[in-house]
Design a protein around this motif. Structure first.
Motif, short mmCIF file in Angstrom:
data_model
loop_
_atom_site.label_atom_id
_atom_site.label_comp_id
_atom_site.label_asym_id
_atom_site.label_seq_id
_atom_site.Cartn_x
_atom_site.Cartn_y
_atom_site.Cartn_z
N ALA A 167 0.83 -1.30 -0.07
CA ALA A 167 0.00 -0.11 0.04
C ALA A 167 0.74 1.19 -0.02
N PHE A 168 2.15 1.29 0.29
CA PHE A 168 2.99 2.18 0.32
C PHE A 168 3.59 2.57 -0.99
N HIS A 169 3.73 1.65 -1.75
CA HIS A 169 3.98 1.77 -3.08
C HIS A 169 3.56 2.80 -3.96
N SER A 170 4.43 3.74 -4.77
CA SER A 170 3.86 4.66 -5.58
C SER A 170 3.08 4.22 -6.85
N PRO A 171 2.16 4.66 -7.55
CA PRO A 171 1.43 4.13 -8.64
C PRO A 171 2.52 3.86 -9.53
N GLU A 172 3.65 4.49 -9.99
CA GLU A 172 4.69 4.36 -10.71
C GLU A 172 5.29 2.75 -10.70
N ASN A 173 5.63 2.51 -9.32
CA ASN A 173 6.16 1.39 -8.98
C ASN A 173 5.57 0.15 -9.26
N ILE A 174 4.10 0.45 -8.87
CA ILE A 174 3.06 -0.61 -9.22
C ILE A 174 2.89 -0.74 -10.83
N ALA A 175 2.86 0.18 -11.59
CA ALA A 175 2.72 0.05 -12.89
C ALA A 175 4.17 -0.59 -13.64
N THR A 176 5.20 -0.32 -13.00
CA THR A 176 6.52 -1.16 -13.33
C THR A 176 6.31 -2.42 -13.00
N MET A 177 5.87 -3.00 -11.98
CA MET A 177 5.75 -4.51 -11.63
C MET A 177 4.72 -5.09 -12.23
N GLU A 178 3.58 -4.40 -12.69
CA GLU A 178 2.49 -4.84 -13.54
C GLU A 178 3.02 -5.14 -15.05
N ALA B 192 11.34 -5.63 -12.92
CA ALA B 192 11.72 -5.43 -11.37
C ALA B 192 12.13 -4.12 -11.04
N LEU B 193 11.76 -3.88 -9.87
CA LEU B 193 12.03 -2.59 -9.20
C LEU B 193 13.41 -2.51 -9.25
N THR B 194 14.14 -1.17 -9.27
CA THR B 194 15.45 -0.87 -8.99
C THR B 194 15.71 -0.39 -7.57
N ASP B 195 16.72 -0.47 -7.10
CA ASP B 195 17.05 0.10 -5.83
C ASP B 195 16.53 1.52 -5.60
N ALA B 196 16.75 2.39 -6.75
CA ALA B 196 16.44 3.76 -6.63
C ALA B 196 14.76 4.13 -6.84
N ASP B 197 14.12 2.72 -7.13
CA ASP B 197 12.69 2.85 -7.23
C ASP B 197 12.42 2.55 -5.63
N ARG B 198 13.02 1.73 -5.01
CA ARG B 198 12.75 1.22 -3.56
C ARG B 198 12.87 2.13 -2.59
N TRP B 199 14.00 3.04 -2.58
CA TRP B 199 14.34 3.79 -1.74
C TRP B 199 13.10 4.70 -1.01
N PRO B 200 12.38 5.40 -1.58
CA PRO B 200 11.19 6.31 -1.33
C PRO B 200 10.16 5.17 -0.62
N TRP B 201 10.09 4.14 -1.12
CA TRP B 201 9.07 3.11 -0.43
C TRP B 201 9.37 2.64 0.92
N LEU B 202 10.76 2.25 0.95
CA LEU B 202 11.27 1.83 2.16
C LEU B 202 11.12 2.74 3.42
N THR B 203 11.72 4.16 2.81
CA THR B 203 11.72 5.34 3.70
C THR B 203 10.20 5.43 4.21
N GLN C 284 11.92 -15.11 -9.68
CA GLN C 284 13.29 -15.34 -10.03
C GLN C 284 14.14 -14.00 -9.59
N SER C 285 13.78 -13.08 -10.15
CA SER C 285 14.58 -11.77 -9.59
C SER C 285 14.56 -11.48 -7.96
N GLN C 286 13.46 -11.81 -7.52
CA GLN C 286 13.52 -11.56 -6.12
C GLN C 286 14.18 -12.72 -5.59
N ILE C 287 14.27 -13.90 -5.72
CA ILE C 287 15.12 -15.03 -5.17
C ILE C 287 16.61 -14.67 -5.34
N ASP C 288 17.01 -13.95 -6.65
CA ASP C 288 18.29 -13.89 -6.92
C ASP C 288 18.85 -12.52 -6.04
#
Length: 172
Positions: free
Chosen positions: A39-50, A54-65, A133-137
């Protein structure tokens, strides 16, 4: 309950490992406030995954913060929390630990084929099975110096919830 006595739990693992089911069950058993990290993902992150990207670290930092800030705010209000978050890398877990006191991890882990089967029948989620697989890796196990427990996701949800609650009460 003061902020010093609050607890903050992250139920982690790859998509399809059972994070939401276990975290909600632990929240019900403990009274901890529950939040679904998706629920904390941006609409852009969700669209990327859809799109199966795979999200990049740059995509994830604001979400994790945002997740860390939510736990910190709830702690300041005297509330303990439990969230779901893949928390695949130690650097991601470091962000989650930054702010709220006493952040611990419950890692739901198990064979890729079990998770793949679960994802194949899951409906209504933006994370496609093709990204597993990208998550497992990417997954880095908890380090010896990280407070947490690893639970076998092949156990039943009720067993996992009980194991997590028992660990929180006695070891976590």
């Amino acid at each position: 309950m003061s902020a010093r006595s609050t607890r903050h739990v992250v139920v982690m693992g790859v998509s399809g490992s059972g994070k939401t089911t276990v975290a909600q069950g632990v929240a019900d058993a403990t009274g901890f406030e529950f939040a679904e990290a998706d629920a904390f993902h941006s609409p852009e992150n969700i669209a990327t995954m859809e799109r199966g990207i795979a999200l990049t670290d740059a995509d994830r930092w604001p979400w994790l913060t945002a997740l860390a800030e939510w736990m910190t705010a709830r702690s300041a209000a005297g509330a303990s929390t439990i969230i779901t978050c893949s928390a695949l890398k130690r650097t991601y877990r470091d962000v989650l630990r930054d702010g709220a006191p006493s952040v611990t991890f419950v890692h739901l882990d198990g064979p890729a084929e079990v998770i793949r089967e679960r994802l194949s029948v899951r409906e209504g989620h933006f994370m496609p099975a093709s990204l597993l697989q990208s998550q497992i890796d990417t997954l880095e196990p908890l380090g010896d110096d990280e407070e947490g427990v690893v639970l076998d996701l092949r156990r039943s949800p009720d067993e996992l919830i009980r194991d997590a609650v028992d660990w929180l009460e006695h070891d976590g």
